[in-house]
Write a protein that holds these residues in place. Structure first.
Motif, PDB file in Angstrom:
ATOM      1  N   ALA A 129       0.847  -1.185   0.000  1.00  0.00           N
ATOM      2  CA  ALA A 129       0.000   0.000   0.000  1.00  0.00           C
ATOM      3  C   ALA A 129       0.883   1.235   0.000  1.00  0.00           C
ATOM      4  CB  ALA A 129      -0.906  -0.011   1.220  1.00  0.00           C
ATOM      5  N   THR A 130       0.418   2.241  -0.688  1.00  0.00           N
ATOM      6  CA  THR A 130       1.132   3.508  -0.785  1.00  0.00           C
ATOM      7  C   THR A 130       0.217   4.586  -0.233  1.00  0.00           C
ATOM      8  OG1 THR A 130       2.161   2.726  -2.823  1.00  0.00           O
ATOM      9  CG2 THR A 130       2.294   5.063  -2.399  1.00  0.00           C
ATOM     10  N   ASP A 131       0.777   5.574   0.401  1.00  0.00           N
ATOM     11  CA  ASP A 131      -0.040   6.672   0.912  1.00  0.00           C
ATOM     12  C   ASP A 131      -0.470   7.567  -0.241  1.00  0.00           C
ATOM     13  OD1 ASP A 131       0.185   5.759   3.476  1.00  0.00           O
ATOM     14  OD2 ASP A 131       1.857   7.081   3.996  1.00  0.00           O
ATOM     15  N   CYS A 132      -1.746   7.939  -0.240  1.00  0.00           N
ATOM     16  CA  CYS A 132      -2.287   8.828  -1.258  1.00  0.00           C
ATOM     17  C   CYS A 132      -1.677  10.214  -1.077  1.00  0.00           C
ATOM     18  CB  CYS A 132      -3.811   8.896  -1.143  1.00  0.00           C
ATOM     19  SG  CYS A 132      -4.562  10.126  -2.239  1.00  0.00           S
ATOM     20  N   PRO A 133      -1.167  10.837  -2.151  1.00  0.00           N
ATOM     21  CA  PRO A 133      -0.568  12.164  -2.009  1.00  0.00           C
ATOM     22  C   PRO A 133      -1.573  13.252  -1.614  1.00  0.00           C
ATOM     23  CG  PRO A 133      -0.388  11.384  -4.287  1.00  0.00           C
ATOM     24  CD  PRO A 133      -1.032  10.304  -3.490  1.00  0.00           C
ATOM     25  N   ALA A 137      -4.122   8.689   3.002  1.00  0.00           N
ATOM     26  CA  ALA A 137      -4.643   7.383   3.408  1.00  0.00           C
ATOM     27  C   ALA A 137      -3.907   6.266   2.661  1.00  0.00           C
ATOM     28  CB  ALA A 137      -6.129   7.307   3.107  1.00  0.00           C
ATOM     29  N   PRO A 138      -3.699   5.112   3.323  1.00  0.00           N
ATOM     30  CA  PRO A 138      -3.082   3.986   2.623  1.00  0.00           C
ATOM     31  C   PRO A 138      -3.978   3.551   1.463  1.00  0.00           C
ATOM     32  CG  PRO A 138      -3.314   3.540   4.982  1.00  0.00           C
ATOM     33  CD  PRO A 138      -4.015   4.805   4.694  1.00  0.00           C
ATOM     34  N   SER A 141      -1.248   0.437  -4.519  1.00  0.00           N
ATOM     35  CA  SER A 141      -0.239   1.106  -5.347  1.00  0.00           C
ATOM     36  C   SER A 141      -0.688   1.258  -6.793  1.00  0.00           C
ATOM     37  CB  SER A 141       1.087   0.352  -5.274  1.00  0.00           C
ATOM     38  OG  SER A 141       0.904  -0.989  -5.705  1.00  0.00           O
ATOM     39  N   GLY A 142      -1.536   0.347  -7.276  1.00  0.00           N
ATOM     40  CA  GLY A 142      -2.027   0.443  -8.645  1.00  0.00           C
ATOM     41  C   GLY A 142      -2.850   1.707  -8.870  1.00  0.00           C
ATOM     42  N   GLU A 143      -3.627   2.112  -7.873  1.00  0.00           N
ATOM     43  CA  GLU A 143      -4.417   3.334  -8.001  1.00  0.00           C
ATOM     44  C   GLU A 143      -3.514   4.557  -8.089  1.00  0.00           C
ATOM     45  OE1 GLU A 143      -7.238   3.608  -4.793  1.00  0.00           O
ATOM     46  OE2 GLU A 143      -8.399   1.882  -5.520  1.00  0.00           O
ATOM     47  N   ILE A 144      -2.496   4.600  -7.228  1.00  0.00           N
ATOM     48  CA  ILE A 144      -1.590   5.757  -7.203  1.00  0.00           C
ATOM     49  C   ILE A 144      -0.821   5.830  -8.527  1.00  0.00           C
ATOM     50  CG2 ILE A 144       0.309   6.884  -5.977  1.00  0.00           C
ATOM     51  CD1 ILE A 144      -2.356   6.629  -4.367  1.00  0.00           C
ATOM     52  N   GLU A 145      -0.365   4.683  -9.038  1.00  0.00           N
ATOM     53  CA  GLU A 145       0.380   4.662 -10.299  1.00  0.00           C
ATOM     54  C   GLU A 145      -0.483   5.123 -11.468  1.00  0.00           C
ATOM     55  OE1 GLU A 145       2.017   0.765 -10.915  1.00  0.00           O
ATOM     56  OE2 GLU A 145       2.992   0.789  -8.948  1.00  0.00           O
ATOM     57  N   ARG A 146      -1.726   4.715 -11.486  1.00  0.00           N
ATOM     58  CA  ARG A 146      -2.585   5.023 -12.632  1.00  0.00           C
ATOM     59  C   ARG A 146      -3.187   6.424 -12.558  1.00  0.00           C
ATOM     60  NH1 ARG A 146      -7.306   1.271 -15.238  1.00  0.00           N
ATOM     61  NH2 ARG A 146      -7.749   2.627 -16.985  1.00  0.00           N
ATOM     62  N   TRP A 147      -3.696   6.807 -11.388  1.00  0.00           N
ATOM     63  CA  TRP A 147      -4.450   8.045 -11.282  1.00  0.00           C
ATOM     64  C   TRP A 147      -3.719   9.155 -10.525  1.00  0.00           C
ATOM     65  CZ3 TRP A 147      -8.461   4.220  -9.299  1.00  0.00           C
ATOM     66  CH2 TRP A 147      -9.128   3.601 -10.376  1.00  0.00           C
ATOM     67  N   GLY A 148      -2.647   8.812  -9.842  1.00  0.00           N
ATOM     68  CA  GLY A 148      -1.927   9.814  -9.074  1.00  0.00           C
ATOM     69  C   GLY A 148      -2.530  10.086  -7.707  1.00  0.00           C
ATOM     70  N   CYS A 149      -3.622   9.386  -7.375  1.00  0.00           N
ATOM     71  CA  CYS A 149      -4.275   9.509  -6.070  1.00  0.00           C
ATOM     72  C   CYS A 149      -5.129   8.273  -5.852  1.00  0.00           C
ATOM     73  CB  CYS A 149      -5.124  10.784  -5.996  1.00  0.00           C
ATOM     74  SG  CYS A 149      -6.442  10.848  -7.200  1.00  0.00           S
ATOM     75  N   CYS A 150      -5.728   8.166  -4.679  1.00  0.00           N
ATOM     76  CA  CYS A 150      -6.603   7.017  -4.396  1.00  0.00           C
ATOM     77  C   CYS A 150      -7.942   7.202  -5.113  1.00  0.00           C
ATOM     78  CB  CYS A 150      -6.797   6.848  -2.901  1.00  0.00           C
ATOM     79  SG  CYS A 150      -7.816   8.108  -2.125  1.00  0.00           S
ATOM     80  N   ALA A 151      -8.717   6.127  -5.216  1.00  0.00           N
ATOM     81  CA  ALA A 151      -9.998   6.171  -5.905  1.00  0.00           C
ATOM     82  C   ALA A 151     -10.979   7.136  -5.237  1.00  0.00           C
ATOM     83  CB  ALA A 151     -10.614   4.765  -5.981  1.00  0.00           C
ATOM     84  N   LEU A 152     -10.928   7.254  -3.909  1.00  0.00           N
ATOM     85  CA  LEU A 152     -11.819   8.177  -3.217  1.00  0.00           C
ATOM     86  C   LEU A 152     -11.487   9.623  -3.583  1.00  0.00           C
ATOM     87  CD1 LEU A 152     -11.998   6.474   0.292  1.00  0.00           C
ATOM     88  CD2 LEU A 152     -13.723   6.450  -1.528  1.00  0.00           C
ATOM     89  N   CYS A 153     -10.218   9.969  -3.609  1.00  0.00           N
ATOM     90  CA  CYS A 153      -9.829  11.330  -3.969  1.00  0.00           C
ATOM     91  C   CYS A 153     -10.097  11.602  -5.437  1.00  0.00           C
ATOM     92  CB  CYS A 153      -8.349  11.544  -3.659  1.00  0.00           C
ATOM     93  SG  CYS A 153      -7.977  11.650  -1.905  1.00  0.00           S
TER      94      CYS A 153
END
Length: 159
Positions: A129-133, A137-138, A141-153
């Motif tokens: 898990a990676t922290d959302c910039p 929030a944890p 990592s696939g979400e951060i790599e693709r979108w640059g943030c978590c799905a909620l953000c």
């Protein structure tokens, strides 16, 4: 307690199979395309069903797509039998319309394409898990790599 303060008793719980049967009957009575999709292999038969699909239900008119001209002709030839089967199963279909439509590209519910798409979704990529910039929030990592943030953000307006 007085009778006014007592809540009305609930109906007893029903078995799941009975609930699903009621839902299917409700779909049929309301003219649901979902019910037609589910029953289409039995309605159209083993030869015709793989090459055609119900596309739309507008009022009492069912639009059926066929993959090739020869299957479109077979549908036209089978028009009266299809109507009889539909009516005998409780579908309120009065007319059939046919059009050429690439059935192989029409995705069926829970098809292999849908399974593949879900397995490749960024939230399903395994890893640490990676922290959302944005929110810290944890997050996968696939979400951060693709979108640059978590799905909620991703779905929140940027302030």
């Amino acid at each position: 307690m007085s009778p006014i303060q007592r809540p009305t008793p609930r109906a007893p719980a029903q078995p799941l199979g009975q609930c699903l049967g009621q839902l299917e009957r409700q779909w049929q009575s309301e003219g649901s395309l979902a019910a037609l999709w589910q029953a289409w292999p039995e309605i159209a038969g083993a030869q015709l069903a793989p090459h055609c699909r119900p596309l739309a239900l507008r009022g009492n008119t069912l639009l059926v797509g066929a993959s090739q001209p020869q299957w479109l002709q077979a549908l036209r030839y089978s028009r009266h039998q299809l109507l009889a089967v539909l009516r005998s199963r409780g579908y309120a279909v009065g007319q059939l319309q046919f059009q050429q439509h690439d059935v192989s590209k029409a995705s069926e519910p829970f098809s292999a394409e849908l399974d593949r798409s879900w397995s490749e979704h960024p939230c399903r990529i395994t890893g640490s898990a990676t922290d959302c910039p944005r929110c810290g929030a944890p997050s996968p990592s696939g979400e951060i790599e693709r979108w640059g943030c978590c799905a909620l953000c991703l779905h929140q307006p940027v302030s």
